[in-house]
Write a protein that holds these residues in place. Structure first.
Motif: not given
Length: 464
Positions: A116-135
């Motif tokens: 679903s679109r909402s499932e995708a948004v949740t996963r994409l938020q997780k990925i972008t949060d990780f990218l934001e704080t990673s080296d």
């Protein structure tokens, strides 16, 4: 090894026990962890065929699982590799380029109804949060990250900093995410703006090292010591497009002309099987390079009608693919099963002479009798019927070739049907993406509508 840029590969020792390398002016995509979980066998019984539409549905839905079901658990990002017989192998290793492919695959998953679109948004938020704080290193991400900590995992001794090409592959995906969600709900707009801000933080101009060429790597410990200049033709065109498109850290058009295009010396007059190569393929000027060169830069960048002063890139890629196909049909190595429905040479897992796993940039003229399904599948926009014929062949051998996340990475009918029954993110991603571009142009349309991308293409003199 024929050129200085390849010398950095000899330092791959952190995670690698063995690797097979080729002579080209572009590094092989990914070195493997050596493991031989088995495989092989001979031909099976005829399987009821699928229609072409059913075949594309199958490949997309099964390949999607790599980026959804088998993603790195802490970050949601794409794992470097997945071996079904050893699922904990390198389970913390995140690939930056493969994660960019995964972002695009998730958008396909929404459109195809896998999630679903909402499932995708949740996963994409997780990925972008990780990218934001990673080296990050002057805004660029490294080749590998630890998915649990976000810390860099060195790709080689001196490659422990920014990898501009892997970053470019990630940014393709971030731009598509931005375009897909920018007019959505409040939550989706937050996601879109984060994706937009992430890519705009890449300091592309830093990676010129004050020269008129982009460099692949920079390390806080070794500076530009690897000294790998990005010059065409290979898989890295997208890096120059994005560097020109950057609103904050843009390069000049001279960097493209003198760096990528070698001052105009990128043009080739060679032909093979009646097809012109158009551009000089680094280290592979006779037949063209491995087929991932026709895929990675063009997952978002639409090659249809894409032209600069040197080439029509649709022609470059379609001729390149057809040369690869014709070589397999001609089969000068007399390898088992090569032909019109079993073809496709690119960088992937490979078979060492003792039967163990290796890695090699397979291509015409440097052929080990190993077929990589991603080569033909991901070429479907350029050779639709030939690619579908290959998919039907792979499916007829699905008892050996089809695993839990799509077709396995490589196989060799020549060697008692040896199978590398494992996966690499950078081989799975182009399959689902390029099939979707062939069917609906989804990712091409998203990427090409981005205003910064248009400015970058205009700046470098492209028509599109």
């Amino acid at each position: 090894m024929l050129s200085k840029p390849f010398t950095f590969l000899i330092f791959l020792c952190l995670l690698i026990a063995s690797i097979s390398c080729s002579s080209s002016d572009s590094p092989e995509k990914e070195p493997p962890i050596v493991e031989n979980p088995g495989g092989g066998g001979d031909g099976g019984n005829t399987i009821d065929p699928l229609t072409d539409e059913e075949m594309m549905d199958l490949v997309q839905s099964e390949t999607f699982k790599y980026f959804w079901d088998f993603a790195q658990s802490s970050s949601g990002a794409a794992r470097e590799r997945y071996h079904p017989t050893n699922p904990t192998l390198n389970q913390e290793v995140v690939t930056i380029g493969g994660t960019g492919f995964g972002l695009m695959a998730i958008l396909v998953g929404i459109e195809r109804g896998y999630i679903s679109r909402s499932e995708a948004v949740t996963r994409l938020q997780k990925i972008t949060d990780f990218l934001e704080t990673s080296d990050r290193f002057h805004g660029a991400w490294p080749h590998w990250l630890n998915g649990n900590s976000g810390n860099v995992l060195p790709f080689s001794e001196k490659d422990n900093g920014g990898d501009l090409v892997e970053t470019a592959f990630l940014v393709q995906g971030l731009i598509c995410v931005y375009e897909y969600f920018k007019e959505g709900s409040d939550q989706e707009k937050v996601l879109a703006n984060k994706a937009d801000n992430l890519w705009k933080g890449v300091e592309w101009s830093w990676y010129t090292n004050n020269e008129e060429v982009l460099h692949w790597h920079w390390s806080p410990n070794y500076n530009f010591d690897i000294n790998f200049e990005l010059r065409g033709y290979n898989e890295v065109l997208i890096t120059y497009i994005l560097a020109a498109a950057s609103p904050n850290y843009s390069i000049t058009s001279d960097v493209y002309f003198k760096g990528w295009a070698r001052g105009g010396n990128i043009i080739s007059s060679n032909t093979q099987y009646g097809y012109p190569l158009i551009l000089k393929h680094n280290g592979s000027e006779t037949y063209g390079g491995p087929l991932f060169w026709a895929h990675y830069s063009y997952l978002g960048l639409d090659p249809r009608n894409l032209k600069d002063q040197f080439a029509n890139f649709w022609n470059v890629n379609s001729y390149h693919t057809n040369i690869n196909y014709q070589y397999c049909v001609a089969n000068p190595g007399n390898f088992e099963d090569y032909g019109p429905d079993c073809w496709g040479l690119t960088a992937s897992y490979s078979r060492n002479t003792d039967g163990s796993f290796g890695y090699h940039a397979h291509r015409p003229g440097d052929d080990k009798g190993v077929i990589s399904p991603t080569a033909a599948i991901s070429s479907i926009p350029y050779t639709p019927q030939k690619s579908l014929a290959a998919m039907h062949y792979f499916y007829q051998n699905k008892d050996k070739l089809l695993g839990p996340a799509g077709f396995f990475d490589a196989f060799s009918p020549e060697n008692n049907y040896w199978v590398a029954n494992a996966y690499l993110a950078i081989d799975q991603g182009p399959q689902i993406i390029m099939i979707e571009n062939h069917r609906t142009a989804l990712l091409w349309n998203l990427f090409m509508q981005n205003e910064d991308v248009k400015k970058g293409l205009d700046k470098l003199g492209f028509t599109y």
